[in-house]
Scaffold this motif. Structure first.
Motif, PDB file in Angstrom:
ATOM      1  N   GLN A  99       0.826  -1.211   0.000  1.00 38.15           N
ATOM      2  CA  GLN A  99       0.000   0.000   0.000  1.00 38.15           C
ATOM      3  C   GLN A  99       0.856   1.256   0.000  1.00 38.15           C
ATOM      4  O   GLN A  99       0.493   2.272  -0.604  1.00 38.15           O
ATOM      5  N   THR A 100       2.021   1.195   0.656  1.00 37.61           N
ATOM      6  CA  THR A 100       2.924   2.348   0.665  1.00 37.61           C
ATOM      7  C   THR A 100       3.466   2.626  -0.728  1.00 37.61           C
ATOM      8  O   THR A 100       3.638   3.794  -1.119  1.00 37.61           O
ATOM      9  N   ILE A 101       3.730   1.580  -1.501  1.00 32.63           N
ATOM     10  CA  ILE A 101       4.208   1.756  -2.872  1.00 32.63           C
ATOM     11  C   ILE A 101       3.174   2.508  -3.717  1.00 32.63           C
ATOM     12  O   ILE A 101       3.522   3.408  -4.499  1.00 32.63           O
ATOM     13  N   LEU A 102       1.910   2.167  -3.552  1.00 33.49           N
ATOM     14  CA  LEU A 102       0.849   2.899  -4.272  1.00 33.49           C
ATOM     15  C   LEU A 102       0.880   4.381  -3.925  1.00 33.49           C
ATOM     16  O   LEU A 102       0.716   5.251  -4.795  1.00 33.49           O
ATOM     17  N   ARG A 103       1.074   4.683  -2.667  1.00 36.35           N
ATOM     18  CA  ARG A 103       1.141   6.087  -2.232  1.00 36.35           C
ATOM     19  C   ARG A 103       2.356   6.796  -2.817  1.00 36.35           C
ATOM     20  O   ARG A 103       2.275   7.951  -3.253  1.00 36.35           O
ATOM     21  N   LEU A 104       3.492   6.112  -2.854  1.00 35.06           N
ATOM     22  CA  LEU A 104       4.707   6.716  -3.413  1.00 35.06           C
ATOM     23  C   LEU A 104       4.550   7.020  -4.897  1.00 35.06           C
ATOM     24  O   LEU A 104       5.078   8.013  -5.404  1.00 35.06           O
ATOM     25  N   ILE A 105       3.827   6.157  -5.598  1.00 35.56           N
ATOM     26  CA  ILE A 105       3.591   6.395  -7.028  1.00 35.56           C
ATOM     27  C   ILE A 105       2.726   7.633  -7.239  1.00 35.56           C
ATOM     28  O   ILE A 105       2.962   8.430  -8.153  1.00 35.56           O
ATOM     29  N   SER A 106       1.742   7.815  -6.361  1.00 39.05           N
ATOM     30  CA  SER A 106       0.827   8.953  -6.511  1.00 39.05           C
ATOM     31  C   SER A 106       1.416  10.256  -5.979  1.00 39.05           C
ATOM     32  O   SER A 106       0.948  11.344  -6.322  1.00 39.05           O
ATOM     33  N   GLU A 107       2.463  10.153  -5.137  1.00 38.39           N
ATOM     34  CA  GLU A 107       3.105  11.351  -4.584  1.00 38.39           C
ATOM     35  C   GLU A 107       4.603  11.295  -4.887  1.00 38.39           C
ATOM     36  O   GLU A 107       5.399  10.831  -4.061  1.00 38.39           O
ATOM     37  N   PRO A 108       5.026  11.748  -6.053  1.00 34.55           N
ATOM     38  CA  PRO A 108       6.404  11.565  -6.543  1.00 34.55           C
ATOM     39  C   PRO A 108       7.499  12.146  -5.653  1.00 34.55           C
ATOM     40  O   PRO A 108       8.647  11.719  -5.742  1.00 34.55           O
ATOM     41  N   GLU A 109       7.175  13.117  -4.806  1.00 30.96           N
ATOM     42  CA  GLU A 109       8.201  13.733  -3.958  1.00 30.96           C
ATOM     43  C   GLU A 109       8.305  13.052  -2.595  1.00 30.96           C
ATOM     44  O   GLU A 109       9.192  13.378  -1.802  1.00 30.96           O
ATOM     45  N   LEU A 110       7.437  12.110  -2.327  1.00 32.12           N
ATOM     46  CA  LEU A 110       7.356  11.503  -1.003  1.00 32.12           C
ATOM     47  C   LEU A 110       8.441  10.444  -0.793  1.00 32.12           C
ATOM     48  O   LEU A 110       8.792   9.705  -1.707  1.00 32.12           O
ATOM     49  N   ARG A 111       8.959  10.360   0.433  1.00 35.99           N
ATOM     50  CA  ARG A 111       9.850   9.288   0.852  1.00 35.99           C
ATOM     51  C   ARG A 111       9.345   8.776   2.198  1.00 35.99           C
ATOM     52  O   ARG A 111       8.967   9.562   3.074  1.00 35.99           O
ATOM     53  N   VAL A 112       9.319   7.471   2.370  1.00 35.55           N
ATOM     54  CA  VAL A 112       8.684   6.874   3.545  1.00 35.55           C
ATOM     55  C   VAL A 112       9.612   5.864   4.213  1.00 35.55           C
ATOM     56  O   VAL A 112      10.282   5.075   3.537  1.00 35.55           O
ATOM     57  N   SER A 113       9.634   5.881   5.535  1.00 26.81           N
ATOM     58  CA  SER A 113      10.346   4.851   6.303  1.00 26.81           C
ATOM     59  C   SER A 113       9.347   4.103   7.173  1.00 26.81           C
ATOM     60  O   SER A 113       8.489   4.715   7.816  1.00 26.81           O
ATOM     61  N   LEU A 114       9.459   2.776   7.165  1.00 30.13           N
ATOM     62  CA  LEU A 114       8.604   1.897   7.975  1.00 30.13           C
ATOM     63  C   LEU A 114       9.521   1.062   8.856  1.00 30.13           C
ATOM     64  O   LEU A 114       9.860  -0.072   8.537  1.00 30.13           O
ATOM     65  N   LEU A 115       9.962   1.639   9.964  1.00 29.37           N
ATOM     66  CA  LEU A 115      11.034   1.037  10.756  1.00 29.37           C
ATOM     67  C   LEU A 115      10.636   0.690  12.186  1.00 29.37           C
ATOM     68  O   LEU A 115      11.455   0.166  12.948  1.00 29.37           O
ATOM     69  N   ASP A 116       9.405   0.953  12.561  1.00 32.66           N
ATOM     70  CA  ASP A 116       8.984   0.661  13.936  1.00 32.66           C
ATOM     71  C   ASP A 116       8.790  -0.842  14.133  1.00 32.66           C
ATOM     72  O   ASP A 116       8.290  -1.539  13.235  1.00 32.66           O
ATOM     73  N   PHE A 117       9.158  -1.321  15.295  1.00 32.76           N
ATOM     74  CA  PHE A 117       8.851  -2.699  15.664  1.00 32.76           C
ATOM     75  C   PHE A 117       7.444  -2.763  16.239  1.00 32.76           C
ATOM     76  O   PHE A 117       7.056  -1.929  17.046  1.00 32.76           O
ATOM     77  N   GLU A 118       6.684  -3.743  15.804  1.00 27.68           N
ATOM     78  CA  GLU A 118       5.349  -3.960  16.346  1.00 27.68           C
ATOM     79  C   GLU A 118       5.452  -4.793  17.625  1.00 27.68           C
ATOM     80  O   GLU A 118       6.408  -5.542  17.816  1.00 27.68           O
ATOM     81  N   ASP A 119       4.457  -4.663  18.514  1.00 24.83           N
ATOM     82  CA  ASP A 119       4.467  -5.461  19.744  1.00 24.83           C
ATOM     83  C   ASP A 119       3.627  -6.725  19.593  1.00 24.83           C
ATOM     84  O   ASP A 119       3.109  -7.270  20.562  1.00 24.83           O
ATOM     85  N   TYR A 120       3.494  -7.170  18.347  1.00 22.63           N
ATOM     86  CA  TYR A 120       2.782  -8.412  18.042  1.00 22.63           C
ATOM     87  C   TYR A 120       3.298  -8.914  16.698  1.00 22.63           C
ATOM     88  O   TYR A 120       3.995  -8.184  15.990  1.00 22.63           O
ATOM     89  N   TYR A 121       2.960 -10.161  16.328  1.00 20.77           N
ATOM     90  CA  TYR A 121       3.349 -10.676  15.020  1.00 20.77           C
ATOM     91  C   TYR A 121       2.382 -10.108  13.978  1.00 20.77           C
ATOM     92  O   TYR A 121       1.185 -10.377  14.030  1.00 20.77           O
TER      93      TYR A 121
END
Length: 443
Positions: free
Chosen positions: A109-131
């Motif tokens: 889903q993040t890739i879809l957002r990056l395609i629609s917003e060409p200037e955007l850069r995203v990091s997804l680095l948080d650890f979740e407290d569940y699987y």
């Protein structure tokens, strides 16, 4: 848009990349060759220094595609991404997505957002407290072999290992989700399942466990109708339960193969490494395994040149290799990983000493592997065919597969039928350096 995925490292990364490929395909993206792609995803490994260096080299190469087409962009995921994080954005203008091991579920889903917003850069680095469970997007038919993650992360914090820092603390997946996935895979044509985790033997022992132990999970997966083969990796020796050892003698579909990392044969070095077992305890495990499953193929991981390792320590490792007679081993020179305890340990072993010790160890292992493979000649086993061999005969097709012990077996066949995914009976007629040659056994 066409995408191309580069995968480095362990089977868990292979499993994650397969999921990414299925998810993107289900969203309408097309998988393509490197030179055709507009989107590149790199699934990285930082357990050792060399794979990490490969990532930087690859990112440099991909810059050429971005210079020709500014719509091209790269996502970097996995352990190096978790470790380096947003610094990738500073160094590489074509990197627009950085995702950690828990962030992979949000990548499509993040890739879809990056395609629609060409200037955007995203990091997804948080650890979740569940699987974090994922939507699988299974195809109508699967290959004969499949991986199933049963957990994420590790709580052991061995002195040399960066995994707890890049994959987080241990999180067991629910046994129901695992069993549902395994049943689905078998219904889609899968014959062999490998259960994956940083330390499968401690499955269910964390706060996310649902009361099912790893041994119980093995028996439940093995009971799935239609499953022909079951494997698992990786196992920490300190956590292997007697019930798991017993399973090798009781479950017909559990393959007689175990990867059991030793790392060192010296009790002193094992203690410095924080491995929490001794060489005597390791040998006791091996003895129990061979009592219930005499034909079990044991493989291992070994590190040479850990800080403070003496010649005597190294000789004890060689002695252990001969005592256990590992069928194969993955051996490496120690290298400092950022932030781990061993990084500050002294004295460091000289590089030339590490090189020499590794060569000696690998020569010994090559000898033992050759003897083990020679001992397979004349035996009959079942081989799961993976596809055509890379090397073909002039007048005969050669198929490549693996026997129950995980060894590569090449088999000639005059038939034009596609044998991929079939399990066939084979008699071993010749041992090669890294594989076996077999012939069909008439039913």
């Amino acid at each position: 848009m066409k995408f191309h995925i580069f995968t480095f490292g362990c089977q868990m990364n292979v499993c994650d990349s397969d999921w990414l490929c299925r998810s993107l395909t289900a969203m309408g993206f097309e998988q393509g060759a490197e030179e055709e792609a507009d989107l590149f995803l790199i699934n990285t490994c930082s357990v050792r220094e060399k794979p990490e260096q490969k990532i930087y080299s690859l990112l440099g190469r991909l810059t050429s595609y971005w210079k020709k087409n500014k719509d091209v962009f790269v996502g970097v995921g996995g352990c190096v991404a978790q470790q380096v994080g947003k610094k990738f954005f500073q160094r590489f203008p074509h990197v627009r997505l950085v995702f950690g091991t828990d962030g992979i579920a949000m990548v499509p889903q993040t890739i879809l957002r990056l395609i629609s917003e060409p200037e955007l850069r995203v990091s997804l680095l948080d650890f979740e407290d569940y699987y974090p469970e994922r939507e699988n997007n299974w195809p109508e038919k699967m290959p004969a072999q499949a991986y199933v993650n049963i957990m994420q992360g590790c709580d052991n914090f061995c002195a040399y290992c960066i995994v707890p820092y890049t994959r987080g603390r241990q999180k067991s997946r629910s046994s129901k989700a695992i069993l549902d996935e395994c049943r689905t895979l078998v219904n889609l044509g899968v014959k062999e399942i490998t259960l994956l985790g940083q330390n499968v033997n401690s499955y269910g022992l964390d706060k996310f466990g649902d009361g099912v132990s790893f041994a119980e999970l093995l028996y439940q997966v093995a009971a799935i109708d239609g499953l022909k083969r079951l494997r698992f990796t990786t196992s920490h020796p300190k956590d292997i339960a007697d019930e798991v050892i017993k399973a090798f003698g009781e479950l017909s579909c559990l393959c007689p193969q175990l990867h059991l990392p030793l790392q060192s044969g010296s009790n002193r070095i094992l203690k410095l490494m924080g491995r929490k077992y001794t060489r005597e305890e390791y040998l006791d495990i091996v003895d129990k395994l061979r009592k219930v499953c005499p034909d079990i193929a044991l493989t291992t991981d070994l590190i040479v040149g850990f800080p403070g390792e003496t010649e005597e320590d190294f000789e004890q490792t060689l002695e252990m290799i001969e005592l256990v007679r590992f069928e194969n081993s993955f051996s490496f020179k120690y290298s400092d990983r950022p932030g781990v305890r061993a990084e500050k340990m002294q004295p460091k072993v000289l590089e030339e000493v590490k090189v020499r010790r590794l060569a000696v160890l690998q020569e010994l292992q090559e000898k033992l592997t050759g003897e083990s493979y020679a001992g397979r000649v004349g035996k009959i086993d079942e081989v799961l065919v993976e596809g055509l061999s890379k090397k073909q005969g002039k007048d005969m097709k050669f198929w490549r597969g693996r026997d129950s012990g995980g060894r590569v077996v090449n088999v000639p066949c005059s038939s034009d039928r596609d044998l991929t995914g079939e399990i066939v009976r084979v008699k071993i007629v010749e041992a090669k350096k890294h594989s076996l040659l077999g012939e069909w056994v008439d039913e």
